[in-house]
Scaffold this motif. Sequence first.
Motif, PDB file in Angstrom:
ATOM      1  N   ARG A 121       0.825  -1.211   0.000  1.00  0.00           N
ATOM      2  CA  ARG A 121       0.000   0.000   0.000  1.00  0.00           C
ATOM      3  C   ARG A 121       0.861   1.264   0.000  1.00  0.00           C
ATOM      4  NH1 ARG A 121      -2.919  -3.098  -1.580  1.00  0.00           N
ATOM      5  NH2 ARG A 121      -4.973  -3.759  -0.860  1.00  0.00           N
ATOM      6  N   SER A 122       2.033   1.198  -0.625  1.00  0.00           N
ATOM      7  CA  SER A 122       2.950   2.343  -0.656  1.00  0.00           C
ATOM      8  C   SER A 122       2.262   3.586  -1.207  1.00  0.00           C
ATOM      9  CB  SER A 122       4.164   2.025  -1.536  1.00  0.00           C
ATOM     10  OG  SER A 122       4.869   0.924  -1.045  1.00  0.00           O
ATOM     11  N   THR A 123       2.403   4.697  -0.505  1.00  0.00           N
ATOM     12  CA  THR A 123       1.855   5.963  -0.994  1.00  0.00           C
ATOM     13  C   THR A 123       2.622   6.434  -2.228  1.00  0.00           C
ATOM     14  OG1 THR A 123       1.227   6.566   1.255  1.00  0.00           O
ATOM     15  CG2 THR A 123       1.287   8.340  -0.374  1.00  0.00           C
ATOM     16  N   LEU A 124       3.930   6.476  -2.134  1.00  0.00           N
ATOM     17  CA  LEU A 124       4.775   6.864  -3.256  1.00  0.00           C
ATOM     18  C   LEU A 124       5.723   5.746  -3.667  1.00  0.00           C
ATOM     19  CD1 LEU A 124       5.788  10.520  -2.268  1.00  0.00           C
ATOM     20  CD2 LEU A 124       4.219   9.833  -4.086  1.00  0.00           C
ATOM     21  N   GLY A 125       6.187   4.952  -2.700  1.00  0.00           N
ATOM     22  CA  GLY A 125       7.203   3.957  -3.003  1.00  0.00           C
ATOM     23  C   GLY A 125       8.540   4.619  -3.260  1.00  0.00           C
ATOM     24  N   THR A 126       9.472   3.855  -3.791  1.00  0.00           N
ATOM     25  CA  THR A 126      10.809   4.365  -4.095  1.00  0.00           C
ATOM     26  C   THR A 126      11.417   3.545  -5.222  1.00  0.00           C
ATOM     27  OG1 THR A 126      13.085   4.531  -3.252  1.00  0.00           O
ATOM     28  CG2 THR A 126      11.661   2.922  -2.188  1.00  0.00           C
ATOM     29  N   PRO A 127      12.220   4.173  -6.097  1.00  0.00           N
ATOM     30  CA  PRO A 127      12.911   3.386  -7.124  1.00  0.00           C
ATOM     31  C   PRO A 127      13.788   2.281  -6.532  1.00  0.00           C
ATOM     32  CG  PRO A 127      13.074   5.732  -7.606  1.00  0.00           C
ATOM     33  CD  PRO A 127      12.478   5.617  -6.246  1.00  0.00           C
ATOM     34  N   ALA A 128      14.190   2.426  -5.255  1.00  0.00           N
ATOM     35  CA  ALA A 128      14.998   1.395  -4.612  1.00  0.00           C
ATOM     36  C   ALA A 128      14.246   0.073  -4.489  1.00  0.00           C
ATOM     37  CB  ALA A 128      15.456   1.863  -3.235  1.00  0.00           C
ATOM     38  N   LYS A 129      12.927   0.100  -4.678  1.00  0.00           N
ATOM     39  CA  LYS A 129      12.164  -1.155  -4.650  1.00  0.00           C
ATOM     40  C   LYS A 129      12.486  -2.041  -5.852  1.00  0.00           C
ATOM     41  CE  LYS A 129       8.068  -0.476  -1.843  1.00  0.00           C
ATOM     42  NZ  LYS A 129       6.645  -0.854  -1.777  1.00  0.00           N
ATOM     43  N   TYR A 130      12.909  -1.465  -6.945  1.00  0.00           N
ATOM     44  CA  TYR A 130      13.289  -2.284  -8.098  1.00  0.00           C
ATOM     45  C   TYR A 130      14.476  -3.161  -7.737  1.00  0.00           C
ATOM     46  CZ  TYR A 130      10.251   0.086 -11.450  1.00  0.00           C
ATOM     47  OH  TYR A 130       9.157   0.558 -12.135  1.00  0.00           O
ATOM     48  N   THR A 131      15.486  -2.553  -7.199  1.00  0.00           N
ATOM     49  CA  THR A 131      16.669  -3.277  -6.740  1.00  0.00           C
ATOM     50  C   THR A 131      17.532  -2.337  -5.910  1.00  0.00           C
ATOM     51  OG1 THR A 131      18.640  -4.524  -7.411  1.00  0.00           O
ATOM     52  CG2 THR A 131      17.942  -2.769  -8.884  1.00  0.00           C
ATOM     53  N   PHE A 132      18.022  -2.833  -4.773  1.00  0.00           N
ATOM     54  CA  PHE A 132      18.898  -2.034  -3.911  1.00  0.00           C
ATOM     55  C   PHE A 132      19.879  -2.999  -3.249  1.00  0.00           C
ATOM     56  CE2 PHE A 132      18.997   1.293  -0.223  1.00  0.00           C
ATOM     57  CZ  PHE A 132      20.284   1.638  -0.586  1.00  0.00           C
ATOM     58  N   CYS A 133      20.950  -3.295  -3.960  1.00  0.00           N
ATOM     59  CA  CYS A 133      21.911  -4.296  -3.525  1.00  0.00           C
ATOM     60  C   CYS A 133      23.315  -3.810  -3.867  1.00  0.00           C
ATOM     61  CB  CYS A 133      21.616  -5.634  -4.213  1.00  0.00           C
ATOM     62  SG  CYS A 133      22.784  -6.955  -3.838  1.00  0.00           S
TER      63      CYS A 133
END
Length: 305
Positions: A121-133
Amino acid sequence: MLRSVNMEPDSIVGSIPERGRVFTAELVAINAVMAGCLPGYFPVVMAAVQAISEPEFGLHGPSASTHGAAVMIAVNGPITEEVGMNAGSNAFGPGNRANATIGRTIRLLMLNVGGSPEFDRSTLGTPAKYTFCFAEKKTEWTPLHVQRGFHEDDSTVTVFACEGPNQIQNHGSLKGEGILKTMADRMSALGTFNMASETEMAVVLCPEHYIHLHREGWSKESVQQYLYENAKRSIIDMKNGGIIDAPVALGDEHLFKYAVPSREHILLMVAGGEAGRFSACMPGWFSYKQSRAVTKAVKAATGFT
């Protein structure tokens, strides 16, 4: 993929009990293939899945919250060089297959198996959700995984639910303390869970900032202590900034809220390119009592790269 970790397809790797979702080795492997992983990366993926499935990480909370936290994956030990992970220039960015596809596997697993389309239910989310490693760079300081109880020769994965990177630039200070003051100010921004609640924070120093501090005799532990003591805001600041909705009272300027509960709640690492005085902090999700960083050992079969 499965041979690289010596696991049977139906082996249970982890789960999200609140959703009745189970991660089997086969399902993790399928998503790793779709993400573009090579077999040598898969032991890192498996350690990350095991870590996010631990009760103390509390995966359901940060992955369902309107806050939109990402899963940060920090890798330490010999495995980083064996599979060619990037700890240098553009460590958080594109261009490295291992970094990109390990992180992408975790996101695909959440989408395809973990129920994120239903629960996120992210309001905006973040591009880091694609990949952050990324991998921590080797320095003279104590590596993160050693601080967290592992041997220096162990390969590990540390997962942390957090915001995307908040960049910290300081090109002007000629003293290490000046650099740390700038970092502490950035870490204590009013609009984070770190100031509204009690949670951890990740801090990644760039090599230029690290070299400056190391030459002055700062250790990783002394930097953590300084940041803990100085990343704070007075109650009057919090009231004037709207975080505390109450009238200013006598003595508010002498009462403080700290960004983290202790120095041990700062996940301090070094990464990035040799040029540029840009570090970063990643504020945490909600409360360390509901979700905190978890470190797992990487267990790999031989012969896979």
